[in-house]
Enzyme design. Structure first.
Site, PDB file in Angstrom:
ATOM      1  N   ASP A   1      25.798  64.710  40.348  1.00  0.00           N
ATOM      2  CA  ASP A   1      24.967  65.308  41.390  1.00  0.00           C
ATOM      3  C   ASP A   1      25.578  66.621  41.872  1.00  0.00           C
ATOM      4  O   ASP A   1      26.701  66.985  41.494  1.00  0.00           O
ATOM      5  CB  ASP A   1      24.808  64.342  42.565  1.00  0.00           C
ATOM      6  CG  ASP A   1      24.102  63.063  42.158  1.00  0.00           C
ATOM      7  OD1 ASP A   1      23.079  63.162  41.454  1.00  0.00           O
ATOM      8  OD2 ASP A   1      24.588  61.962  42.527  1.00  0.00           O
TER       9      ASP A   1
ATOM     10  N   HIS B   1      22.051  66.929  35.406  1.00  0.00           N
ATOM     11  CA  HIS B   1      21.829  66.174  36.652  1.00  0.00           C
ATOM     12  C   HIS B   1      21.746  64.667  36.403  1.00  0.00           C
ATOM     13  O   HIS B   1      21.787  63.875  37.350  1.00  0.00           O
ATOM     14  CB  HIS B   1      20.550  66.664  37.329  1.00  0.00           C
ATOM     15  CG  HIS B   1      20.595  66.588  38.822  1.00  0.00           C
ATOM     16  ND1 HIS B   1      21.411  65.717  39.505  1.00  0.00           N
ATOM     17  CD2 HIS B   1      19.926  67.289  39.782  1.00  0.00           C
ATOM     18  CE1 HIS B   1      21.245  65.869  40.803  1.00  0.00           C
ATOM     19  NE2 HIS B   1      20.345  66.820  41.003  1.00  0.00           N
TER      20      HIS B   1
END
Length: 414
Positions: A395, A391
């Site tokens: 995204d 992450h």
């Protein structure tokens, strides 16, 4: 003055390595290019060979010791002037002493006749080759001879145990003892191999210390891929190429990477390194653990090229012949956990990569499709696919965009 040469750990990608087993001991004669030590990493076990002919003089790293690239492993005493005569005479004396009995002489002769594969099997079972009868040419010990010897010993051990303990063959001794005391459980301990420990450390480091993991899940209708494979696998086989579903997954992944380049990247504290080359590692389950051979430059290969290279690497992996370059340079990984029956999984990212693609078991499921404005129920071959991402590097919407492109390629394969 005696001349020596050092044996050092070669440069290689990934985490630290571990000395698994010394194949030679100080004082042993070693030939040039002869394997002297096995090194285990989280990816593969490799053999380090002697760079010269001579005597293994010193060992600097003992078994189970960590070793980093460039570190010294051992020292070889060279056979050459002015020490060649002294060394040769000493070894000749030791050789004479070692073959005083017929059994010892037979051991030496048999060792000289062992192929690398048979030698590895003998080491695995810790066997005395002088006790094995060779059925090969000139008494050569074959793989079949070793397996027969091992099987015969197991049968003899069972017979001895049955004679000594005639009433205990149906259950372990520990179970019988524990049943007299209380209803406690029994267990056994299996030591971790160096590769297993390296894999464990690598996974813990990736999941808990390095990358925040996020996973997206999509479904794929495999009808068109199945039809294409059924139509073409025979033609591929005639060219010596095995057309597997994994070949389609790797090809589709390389195409999807063009839509979302961040998937094919490496995180640095001050920047994201996005690779032009799509080098896809394919996780392969082995007895010792998980090995990930790498398909290089998949973006430049068609389906035939991917299938051919994948077949070559998997065969090398299963025969234990993978080289360092076969497991290095990966930028993205596919793990086809569905081959062992898993429907959905959330794999751990293979550091220092930024994403890993999971492929679930193919299964016929009921799906609803709209045809001419009407909802229709159909039975289709479906799989779940997951993309686990770092992450920090991207995204969720990018993971979804990648999987959308990946699914689109597979479902519209022509």
């Amino acid at each position: 003055m005696s001349k020596t040469v050092l044996v050092t750990m070669p440069e290689q990608e990934g985490s630290k390595s571990v000395v698994e087993k010394w194949l030679k001991q100080p004082g042993d004669f070693v030939g040039i290019h002869e394997p002297i030590v096995e090194i285990s990493t989280d990816k593969v076990t490799i053999e380090i060979s002697s760079p010269a002919t001579g005597e293994l003089h010193k060992i600097f790293k003992q078994e189970n010791a960590d070793v980093m690239p460039g570190e010294e492993l051992a020292e070889i005493l060279l056979f050459g002037e002015p020490t060649v005569r002294t060394t040769t005479d000493r070894l000749s004396k030791e050789y004479t002493e070692n073959i005083k009995t017929a059994t010892e002489q037979k051991t030496v002769e048999h060792k000289l006749l062992l192929s690398p594969a048979v030698r590895k099997l003998v080491r695995k079972h810790n066997l005395d080759v002088s006790k094995i009868d060779g059925s090969g040419k000139k008494g050569r010990i074959t793989h079949k001879d070793v397996m027969f010897y091992v099987a015969r010993n197991k049968i003899q051990d069972k017979q001895i145990k049955s004679h000594v303990e005639p009433h205990e063959s149906s259950y372990p001794t520990t179970t019988r003892i524990n049943s007299l005391k209380s209803a406690s459980t029994t267990s056994r301990f299996v030591p971790h191999s160096p590769m297993r420990k390296q894999i464990a450390n690598h996974m813990v480091n990736s999941m808990l210390k390095v990358a925040p993991h996020v996973t997206a899940i999509f479904e794929v209708n495999m009808s068109n891929v199945i039809a294409h494979r059924s139509k073409n696998k025979e033609a591929y086989a005639k060219q010596g190429v095995k057309l597997t579903f994994t070949s389609y997954f790797a090809t589709a992944a390389a195409i999807a990477v063009q839509e979302v380049p961040e998937v094919n990247s490496r995180w640095h504290d001050d920047k994201l390194e996005i690779f032009h080359n799509c080098n896809i590692g394919v996780a392969t389950a082995m007895d010792k653990g998980l090995i990930v051979p790498v398909l290089k430059d998949v973006q430049n290969l068609n389906l035939m090229g991917v299938a051919n290279e994948l077949h070559r690497l998997i065969e090398k992996a299963r025969s234990g012949k993978l080289a360092n370059e076969d497991v290095q340079g990966g930028t993205f990984t596919i793990t086809n956990h569905g081959v062992s029956g898993s429907l959905i999984a959330t794999p751990i990212i293979n550091q220092p990569q930024s994403a890993i693609l999971g492929i679930g078991k193919m299964q016929k499921r009921v799906v609803v499709k709209e045809i001419n404005g009407q909802d229709c129920i159909q039975i289709q071959p479906m799989i779940y696919v997951t993309l686990t991402i770092d992450h920090r590097a991207m995204d969720g919407f990018q993971a979804n965009k990648f999987l959308t492109a990946f699914v689109d390629v597979l479902e519209n394969w022509s």
